[in-house]
Design a protein around this motif. Structure first.
Motif, PDB file in Angstrom:
ATOM      1  N   ILE A  23       0.815  -1.219   0.000  1.00 47.47           N
ATOM      2  CA  ILE A  23       0.000   0.000   0.000  1.00 47.47           C
ATOM      3  C   ILE A  23       0.851   1.273   0.000  1.00 47.47           C
ATOM      4  O   ILE A  23       0.499   2.255  -0.652  1.00 47.47           O
ATOM      5  N   LEU A  24       1.976   1.292   0.703  1.00 46.34           N
ATOM      6  CA  LEU A  24       2.761   2.511   0.878  1.00 46.34           C
ATOM      7  C   LEU A  24       3.163   3.186  -0.433  1.00 46.34           C
ATOM      8  O   LEU A  24       2.941   4.395  -0.580  1.00 46.34           O
ATOM      9  N   PRO A  25       3.736   2.487  -1.420  1.00 42.78           N
ATOM     10  CA  PRO A  25       4.111   3.195  -2.652  1.00 42.78           C
ATOM     11  C   PRO A  25       2.917   3.839  -3.367  1.00 42.78           C
ATOM     12  O   PRO A  25       3.012   4.965  -3.844  1.00 42.78           O
ATOM     13  N   ARG A  26       1.798   3.134  -3.396  1.00 40.64           N
ATOM     14  CA  ARG A  26       0.586   3.684  -4.018  1.00 40.64           C
ATOM     15  C   ARG A  26       0.127   4.927  -3.262  1.00 40.64           C
ATOM     16  O   ARG A  26      -0.216   5.941  -3.865  1.00 40.64           O
ATOM     17  N   MET A  27       0.137   4.858  -1.940  1.00 42.46           N
ATOM     18  CA  MET A  27      -0.282   5.988  -1.124  1.00 42.46           C
ATOM     19  C   MET A  27       0.642   7.183  -1.341  1.00 42.46           C
ATOM     20  O   MET A  27       0.171   8.322  -1.435  1.00 42.46           O
ATOM     21  N   CYS A  46      -7.491   7.756   1.734  1.00 39.30           N
ATOM     22  CA  CYS A  46      -8.721   6.983   1.547  1.00 39.30           C
ATOM     23  C   CYS A  46      -8.712   5.810   2.539  1.00 39.30           C
ATOM     24  O   CYS A  46      -7.716   5.592   3.229  1.00 39.30           O
ATOM     25  N   PRO A  47      -9.776   5.045   2.623  1.00 38.45           N
ATOM     26  CA  PRO A  47      -9.791   3.913   3.555  1.00 38.45           C
ATOM     27  C   PRO A  47      -8.622   2.940   3.366  1.00 38.45           C
ATOM     28  O   PRO A  47      -8.083   2.422   4.346  1.00 38.45           O
ATOM     29  N   LEU A  48      -8.200   2.702   2.126  1.00 42.38           N
ATOM     30  CA  LEU A  48      -7.056   1.825   1.887  1.00 42.38           C
ATOM     31  C   LEU A  48      -5.796   2.405   2.524  1.00 42.38           C
ATOM     32  O   LEU A  48      -5.048   1.700   3.208  1.00 42.38           O
ATOM     33  N   ASP A  49      -5.549   3.687   2.317  1.00 42.22           N
ATOM     34  CA  ASP A  49      -4.388   4.350   2.914  1.00 42.22           C
ATOM     35  C   ASP A  49      -4.457   4.280   4.436  1.00 42.22           C
ATOM     36  O   ASP A  49      -3.437   4.124   5.114  1.00 42.22           O
ATOM     37  N   GLN A  50      -5.654   4.392   4.970  1.00 44.36           N
ATOM     38  CA  GLN A  50      -5.826   4.385   6.422  1.00 44.36           C
ATOM     39  C   GLN A  50      -5.457   3.043   7.044  1.00 44.36           C
ATOM     40  O   GLN A  50      -5.021   3.003   8.194  1.00 44.36           O
ATOM     41  N   TYR A  51      -5.588   1.948   6.282  1.00 45.99           N
ATOM     42  CA  TYR A  51      -5.103   0.665   6.800  1.00 45.99           C
ATOM     43  C   TYR A  51      -3.625   0.778   7.146  1.00 45.99           C
ATOM     44  O   TYR A  51      -3.179   0.359   8.210  1.00 45.99           O
ATOM     45  N   PHE A  52      -2.848   1.339   6.221  1.00 44.05           N
ATOM     46  CA  PHE A  52      -1.411   1.507   6.462  1.00 44.05           C
ATOM     47  C   PHE A  52      -1.146   2.489   7.591  1.00 44.05           C
ATOM     48  O   PHE A  52      -0.371   2.202   8.510  1.00 44.05           O
ATOM     49  N   LEU A  53      -1.764   3.659   7.522  1.00 42.76           N
ATOM     50  CA  LEU A  53      -1.523   4.704   8.524  1.00 42.76           C
ATOM     51  C   LEU A  53      -1.855   4.213   9.931  1.00 42.76           C
ATOM     52  O   LEU A  53      -1.104   4.479  10.884  1.00 42.76           O
ATOM     53  N   ASN A  54      -2.940   3.484  10.071  1.00 34.06           N
ATOM     54  CA  ASN A  54      -3.311   2.933  11.383  1.00 34.06           C
ATOM     55  C   ASN A  54      -2.342   1.850  11.829  1.00 34.06           C
ATOM     56  O   ASN A  54      -2.031   1.739  13.019  1.00 34.06           O
ATOM     57  N   PHE A  55      -1.864   1.051  10.888  1.00 37.81           N
ATOM     58  CA  PHE A  55      -0.942  -0.031  11.226  1.00 37.81           C
ATOM     59  C   PHE A  55       0.351   0.510  11.832  1.00 37.81           C
ATOM     60  O   PHE A  55       0.869  -0.039  12.803  1.00 37.81           O
ATOM     61  N   VAL A  56       0.863   1.593  11.274  1.00 42.88           N
ATOM     62  CA  VAL A  56       2.126   2.145  11.767  1.00 42.88           C
ATOM     63  C   VAL A  56       1.945   3.287  12.765  1.00 42.88           C
ATOM     64  O   VAL A  56       2.890   3.670  13.442  1.00 42.88           O
ATOM     65  N   GLY A  57       0.736   3.833  12.830  1.00 46.26           N
ATOM     66  CA  GLY A  57       0.492   4.932  13.766  1.00 46.26           C
ATOM     67  C   GLY A  57       1.069   6.255  13.288  1.00 46.26           C
ATOM     68  O   GLY A  57       1.709   6.978  14.048  1.00 46.26           O
ATOM     69  N   LEU A 132      -9.435  -7.282  -3.132  1.00 46.95           N
ATOM     70  CA  LEU A 132      -9.287  -5.839  -3.293  1.00 46.95           C
ATOM     71  C   LEU A 132      -8.127  -5.491  -4.220  1.00 46.95           C
ATOM     72  O   LEU A 132      -8.254  -4.625  -5.084  1.00 46.95           O
ATOM     73  N   ALA A 133      -7.001  -6.172  -4.076  1.00 48.14           N
ATOM     74  CA  ALA A 133      -5.842  -5.887  -4.928  1.00 48.14           C
ATOM     75  C   ALA A 133      -6.165  -6.191  -6.392  1.00 48.14           C
ATOM     76  O   ALA A 133      -5.807  -5.420  -7.292  1.00 48.14           O
ATOM     77  N   ASP A 134      -6.866  -7.303  -6.645  1.00 50.53           N
ATOM     78  CA  ASP A 134      -7.282  -7.643  -8.016  1.00 50.53           C
ATOM     79  C   ASP A 134      -8.155  -6.537  -8.589  1.00 50.53           C
ATOM     80  O   ASP A 134      -7.972  -6.101  -9.730  1.00 50.53           O
TER      81      ASP A 134
END
Length: 148
Positions: A23-27, A46-57, A132-134
């Protein structure tokens, strides 16, 4: 910082990794394009980016401010690792990324219905769009002239 114009091409695939993070490079592409006013239909944080942001804080606006300084991907990765409120071990990152790369479509009826309709607009013959990735890869491809 090189300008990324997401009105001309899609961001990197959600499957592309940076520091093992999916997700990080796309974000980062969407963030840079947003800063440049060239994000088109793509949305940073977006919600996809938020998965990453929440994971790392990491806060989305703090990351956007850091990206706006013109740092490259490697420098941003170092900044994330130094500033993460939820530091992660390499094995955690690998598991998290694998989960998100292979996860299916969310199963609640409203979300599933939305995906079914969205996929139907892109293709009526592809039966391999399972996650989702597909979906994101297909949507990016078709949005810029590819045939499903």
């Amino acid at each position: 910082m090189s300008t990324i114009d997401l009105t001309q091409r899609p961001p990197r695939s959600v499957r592309t990794r940076l520091g093992r993070y999916l997700i990080l490079p796309r974000m980062l592409d969407k963030c840079r394009a947003t800063i440049a006013g060239k994000n088109g239909e793509y949305h940073y944080n977006c919600p996809l980016d938020q998965y990453f942001l929440n994971f790392v804080g990491i806060d989305a606006e703090e990351l956007k401010n850091e990206v706006s300084t013109g740092k490259g991907d490697g420098e941003i990765l170092e900044w994330i690792e130094a500033n993460a409120k939820k530091p992660r071990e390499q094995w955690e990152i690998a598991q998290w990324s694998t989960f998100h790369e292979t996860r299916g479509i969310d199963s609640d009826a409203e979300t599933f219905g939305w995906y079914a309709e969205a996929i139907g607009k892109l293709t009526t013959t592809r039966e391999d769009i399972r996650g989702l990735a597909d979906f994101l890869d297909l949507d990016d491809y078709v949005s810029f002239g590819g045939k499903a």
